[in-house]
Design an enzyme around this catalytic site. Structure first.
Site, PDB file in Angstrom:
ATOM      1  N   GLU A 148      33.551  37.007 -24.844  1.00  0.00           N
ATOM      2  CA  GLU A 148      35.361  37.336 -25.534  1.00  0.00           C
ATOM      3  C   GLU A 148      35.186  36.175 -25.418  1.00  0.00           C
ATOM      4  OE1 GLU A 148      36.621  40.186 -26.474  1.00  0.00           O
ATOM      5  OE2 GLU A 148      35.495  41.337 -25.958  1.00  0.00           O
ATOM      6  N   ASP A 159      26.833  45.468 -32.491  1.00  0.00           N
ATOM      7  CA  ASP A 159      26.658  45.628 -33.637  1.00  0.00           C
ATOM      8  C   ASP A 159      27.181  43.837 -34.127  1.00  0.00           C
ATOM      9  OD1 ASP A 159      28.931  44.348 -31.451  1.00  0.00           O
ATOM     10  OD2 ASP A 159      30.754  45.897 -32.204  1.00  0.00           O
ATOM     11  N   GLU A 210      39.044  55.701 -31.295  1.00  0.00           N
ATOM     12  CA  GLU A 210      37.934  54.722 -30.775  1.00  0.00           C
ATOM     13  C   GLU A 210      36.108  55.940 -30.828  1.00  0.00           C
ATOM     14  OE1 GLU A 210      37.558  50.826 -27.987  1.00  0.00           O
ATOM     15  OE2 GLU A 210      38.444  51.730 -29.633  1.00  0.00           O
ATOM     16  N   GLU A 232      38.206  46.225 -37.578  1.00  0.00           N
ATOM     17  CA  GLU A 232      37.094  46.271 -38.328  1.00  0.00           C
ATOM     18  C   GLU A 232      37.261  47.047 -40.094  1.00  0.00           C
ATOM     19  OE1 GLU A 232      35.878  45.355 -34.648  1.00  0.00           O
ATOM     20  OE2 GLU A 232      37.514  46.403 -34.936  1.00  0.00           O
ATOM     21  N   THR A 238      33.014  36.799 -36.418  1.00  0.00           N
ATOM     22  CA  THR A 238      33.137  37.532 -35.915  1.00  0.00           C
ATOM     23  C   THR A 238      34.488  38.017 -35.816  1.00  0.00           C
ATOM     24  OG1 THR A 238      32.635  40.475 -34.488  1.00  0.00           O
ATOM     25  CG2 THR A 238      32.846  37.908 -33.344  1.00  0.00           C
TER      26      THR A 238
END
Length: 858
Positions: A148, A295, A389, A407, A493
């Site tokens: 993160e 991902d 989710e 996304e 991302t």
């Protein structure tokens, strides 16, 4: 000819009309006009004025969100939009590993820097850079997520630097800027490097910004596992940092991690798992998909090729992509499979993070499956307002939370840019409208706790400002509206902007060869970025024809109708019996149909040895919600004595409490670490007790295995989402991780946050708390209260009434002093028992002073 093909709507229709004959003029006019109207309606064209209105609306929404953060939260990491204050780590209730994104480095400010430039807020950008340079510290004694921190903070600093440097070179503003953000990025990069100090080269998942990993003061370094995305989503930021700073060490470490993941792929399927051991490279979780846990690993292989121009990354991506399309992609679904046995699906639900994948397919040039999956996702959002989710393959809610994730907007943006189809503008417009209608609050935008109830969560993650507004604004903007040429940049991302010119500014790191990968020459997209204008020349029906097959996928917008009868012909032997019996042995029943029942007998073909078999698809609509048997956590030790009962959700694995006559009893002990996603530090104190563990960071099954290994006799999981409670949020059943859960024999229950707070407060106050885990219908004292009832009448005897003898048989006597009140309710069972005992003793000792009331036979 090309110019004619690019004309659309009424102009094209009227040009075709001019070729009609005079005698058919009016008839053709009517037909063509109707056709044009239908076509124009279907194309959902959006005028520049409409786009401008929506663009202005997006800017206003951004101002509301960013302004609320700066007003109520800065310099905190995040805004708490319901509380109208900042979230400072250590000052708010711990949310487990979710808080590892927070490093006391003004996360939301850093993450939003280049968004300010994209939205043309250049004054605000310059002010934000000054604040970041003067206020933000990166040496805090705090443990953060390497993943993160890399994508949000390091990426934010690099994106901010690239924008500041560009504005400075133009000579219009930022003339004071001296690469301060780049220097901060280098400092942060060095603070993340200790995480790569492993034998494999895979990074630790966490690092202490001040003390690193192995320092005694670091409070981290005991972790043994990391997710594939966590290790494989470093190359863009680290390579950009190396090439901007001239120090290759960052890119080398990121490349090494990607090399390990590539080498550890399953060679038979070319898939990777979800969780890997950072020391020996063994897979810990072997389920494979394109959603959470994996991902951005695939995303970064493709984008590393675009950013760095290195064919190694493209070769690897293409191998993985072929495997994904072979095993995981089942249009429009993207399923999780076992990496060693990829024909086996390991779960019946999908998570919302996979919504990025259609955008990645657009980058590769594979539009058809991208359109199919995106349309499926859009239908789910129309059914539930937002993308839950997690949702099942039947498109029901699995996890109802929606964290304002970007996304789906990201893939919508890519599809619009690739196709030019205004349909995707309408999809983007729906995103804007739903955010305003269902997530907007006075102090920003709040995550949705459950899409079924619409309740909010006191949370606005930084990615909402970094990504969502960027993609939405770009979708409704022309090049003339933007201060930069977006064609010169690639999105990370986290949607931070890195210039593709980096591939020429510094040579790639040496020694990064990989084995030769064979690529099918039949694949049109293998080593190219084909022009969509060439592949899909202005054909308005291209995307529509693909979408139409999934238009009513979830049932929204169309009434349910049973499928029509379908017929097939099976060539069987003349007697027909042997094949029919064979099919029956396989569980298939075939019934020859009488010609009289076939309706149109004239259609029947007379073929000897041919059976007409009618196949009827019998569909039953599944219930909207799965039936969940409520459980309880009942506090039975003093002073609670069964009166405090907390509603809990059950699990689909572990001990079945409905089959335990008396439930499971034990004292509770808080697990350490609280998330229980690794070896348990307080195993000795936990043995023989019921463990408390916080939801988050890993699957319920993984936590249960660690706690069972530590000797716990049961587990109570507590929700990490603040404010969640059983009154406002539907109960759900905890599910496993896709692998077999037969080894888990513990009883497991789940408490929402509010109920969990009652339990943890009781433990903190009384230290020794015994609880009972069992189905709600069998909670302690419930049967007794339901089955036993008694009417009691009390009266005070007149003085002298009872003299001369007492009633025979057992009696219950109450004696009142002159100043006492009968049946005073103290509200506590212990007090009533004590009072009753004292009264009975008084009756025995002082019966000669006061005449008692009597209840014969009681």
């Amino acid at each position: 000819m090309q110019g004619y093909m690019r004309t659309t709507g009424n102009k094209q229709c009227w040009e075709s009309l001019s070729a009609s004959t005079t005698g058919m003029m009016w008839k053709t006019l009517l037909v063509v006009s109707l056709f044009c109207w239908g076509k124009c309606q279907d194309s959902q064209n959006m005028t520049p004025e409409e786009k401008g209105v929506i663009r202005d609306q997006i800017v206003e929404m951004f101002d509301h969100a960013y302004g609320s953060y700066m007003k109520y939260a800065y310099p905190a990491d995040e805004l708490m939009p319901l509380s109208c204050r900042g979230r400072v780590r250590g000052q708010e209730p711990n949310r487990g590993d979710i808080d590892d994104s927070l490093g006391k480095f003004s996360l939301t400010l850093i993450d939003t820097l280049d968004t300010l430039v994209v939205l043309n807020k250049l004054d605000e950008f310059e002010e934000a850079v000054k604040k970041a340079v003067s206020d933000v510290r990166l040496d805090n004694d705090v443990v953060v997520s390497v993943f993160e921190t890399n994508i949000r903070v390091l990426g934010g600093l690099l994106g901010g630097h690239v924008m500041a440097d560009l504005l400075r070179q133009r000579g219009e503003r930022m003339q004071w800027y001296r690469d301060e953000l780049l220097h901060m990025a280098k400092e942060l990069g060095h603070r993340l490097l200790p995480a790569f100090n492993t034998t494999s080269g895979l990074p630790y998942p966490k690092v202490n910004l001040r003390y690193g990993v192995l320092n005694p003061l670091s409070r981290t370094g005991t972790e043994s596992d990391t997710c594939t995305a966590c290790a494989g989503t470093m190359i863009l930021e680290f390579a950009a940092l190396s090439r901007l700073s001239g120090n290759s060490v960052f890119e080398e470490h990121a490349r090494k991690a990607l090399d390990v993941l590539w080498e550890r792929r399953q060679r038979g399927s070319d898939l990777v798992g979800t969780v890997i051991n950072i020391h020996n490279g063994e897979w810990v979780r072997r389920d494979s998909g394109v959603g959470a846990g994996i991902d951005s690993y695939y995303e970064y292989l493709m984008k590393a090729y675009i950013l760095l121009g290195d064919n190694v990354f493209l070769d690897r991506f293409n191998v993985h992509y072929s495997a994904i399309m072979k095993y995981i992609s089942q249009p429009p679904l993207l399923l999780n499979v076992h990496m060693h046995n990829p024909t086996v699906s390991v779960r019946s639900w999908m998570d919302s993070l996979l919504a990025f994948f259609p955008g990645l397919q657009v980058l590769r040039g594979d539009l058809k499956p991208a359109i199919e999956t995106h349309e499926m996702l859009y239908q789910v959002t129309k059914q539930h307002k937002f993308l839950p989710e997690a949702f099942t393959t039947e498109f029901r809610v699995h996890w109802g939370q929606h964290l304002l994730r970007p996304e789906f907007a990201e893939s919508t943006y890519y599809l619009y840019k690739a196709t030019g189809d205004p349909y995707y503008l309408r999809v983007g417009q729906s995103i804007v409208e739903k955010l305003n209608a269902y997530a907007r609050v006075p102090c920003g935008f709040a995550a949705v706790q459950d899409v079924r109830t619409g309740t909010h969560e006191d949370r606005m993650d930084s990615f909402f400002l970094a990504e969502m507004f960027k993609y939405l604004y770009l979708m409704f903007s022309e090049k003339s509206h933007l201060p930069i040429d977006m064609d010169g940049y690639i999105f990370t991302t986290e949607a931070h902007l890195l210039p593709i010119s980096l591939s020429t500014t510094q040579p790639p790191c040496p020694g990064n060869d990989t084995e030769t990968v064979r690529i099918s020459q039949e694949d049109l997209f293998t080593h190219s970025c084909p022009s969509t204008d060439t592949l899909f020349p202005n054909n308005p029906s291209f995307a529509k024809t693909i979408r139409d097959g999934y238009k009513y996928l979830t049932g929204v917008g169309r009434a349910f109708h049973p499928l029509p009868i379908r017929e097939i012909e099976l060539p069987l032997h003349d007697n027909g019996m042997e094949p029919v019996e064979f099919f029956k042995s396989m569980g298939i029943s075939l019934t020859p149909l009488n010609e009289a029942n076939m309706g149109d007998t004239g259609r029947l073909k007379e073929h000897k040895g041919v059976y007409r078999v009618k196949l009827v698809a019998e569909l039953s609509q599944a219930p909207e919600e799965e039936v969940v048997v409520p459980h309880v956590v009942q506090l039975i030790s003093p002073p609670f004595l069964g009166r405090t009962v907390l509603t809990a959700g059950p699990a689909k694995f572990g001990m079945d409490l409905t089959k335990q006559e008396h439930g499971v009893k034990g004292s509770i002990v808080k697990a350490s670490p609280y998330t229980a996603c690794g070896p348990i530090d307080n195993a000795a104190g936990l043995k023989g007790h019921i463990a408390l563990a916080l939801r988050g960071d890993c699957m319920f099954a993984a936590k249960a295995r660690w706690l069972q290994k530590a000797g716990a006799i049961g587990v109570i999981f507590i929700d990490h989402r603040e404010g969640s409670n059983s009154e406002e949020t539907p109960l759900f059943q905890m599910v496993g991780d896709g692998d077999s859960t037969e080894d888990i024999t513990l009883p497991l229950v789940f408490l929402f946050s509010r109920e969990g707070a009652v339990l943890t407060a009781a433990l903190e106050k009384h230290h020794n708390v015994d609880v009972l885990l069992l189905p709600k219908e069998r909670q302690l004292g419930r049967d007794k209260m339901e089955r036993v009832s008694m009417n009691l009448k009390f009266r005070l005897a007149e003085e002298g009434e009872m003299e001369g003898g007492a009633a025979s048989g057992p009696t219950l006597e109450f004696v009142l002093e002159n100043d006492e009140v009968l049946l005073k309710d103290e509200g506590e069972e212990e007090l009533r028992e004590k009072q009753q005992s004292e009264q009975q003793q008084s009756c025995t000792e002082e019966s000669d002073r006061t005449q008692p009331s009597q209840i014969p036979g009681s």
